[in-house]
Design a protein around this motif. Structure first.
Motif: not given
Length: 158
Positions: A108-114, A123-130, A142-147
């Motif tokens: 999901x972190x890779x998916x967020x960046x892509x 633009x930075x986005x956020x993902x919520x797993x629900x 976005x910062x967490x995924x990039x890191x």
């Protein structure tokens, strides 16, 4: 004979009350279901993207098309919701416990960046797993995924 007539009248009256109660219960169910407003729905061959103002149909469609290209949307009935407050949040309805799987979280972190690059112009986005009713279990920034991605790239031997 009179007792049979009274029995039929009682049964008829009971059926009437049961049917009346069923209609009330059905009406309440519809009302409760409509209170869970995920937004406007776009169908992607069995998968769905919901969006609410100020998110546009164009943005929601871009997310759905990206998820098809990414092969996340494959017609299995997956649900995603796109919201915008300060920035965009893409919310995924997921199975119980998936947030505890490190490999899935990495995916999901890779998916967020892509998705950020492909559907949101970088633009930075956020993902919520629900859960299945879109109650947030875990948020990935976005910062967490990039890191995470940078760490993966620097730890790979050449």
């Amino acid at each position: 004979m009179k007792s049979q007539i009274l029995n039929w009248e009682f049964i008829s009256l009971a059926k009437h009350h049961i049917m009346k109660n069923l209609f009330i219960i059905a009406g309440l169910s519809i009302l409760l279901a409509s209170c869970t407003n995920y937004g406007t729905k776009i169908d992607f061959n069995g998968d769905e993207v919901y969006y609410k103002d100020p998110v546009t149909e164009e943005v929601a469609t871009q997310v759905g098309e990206f998820l098809k290209t990414y092969q996340y949307f494959t017609g299995q009935g997956f649900t995603v919701q796109v919201l915008k407050e300060e920035g965009y949040t893409v919310r995924f309805a997921t199975k119980e416990g998936i947030e505890n799987d490190a490999d899935v979280m990495g995916g999901f972190k890779f998916l967020l960046i892509d998705m950020s690059a492909a559907a949101f112009n970088g633009d930075p986005i956020t993902i919520d797993l629900c859960d299945e009713t879109l109650n947030t279990k875990v948020t990935i920034t976005h910062a967490e995924a990039k890191s995470y991605l940078e760490k993966m790239l620097t730890e790979q031997p050449i």
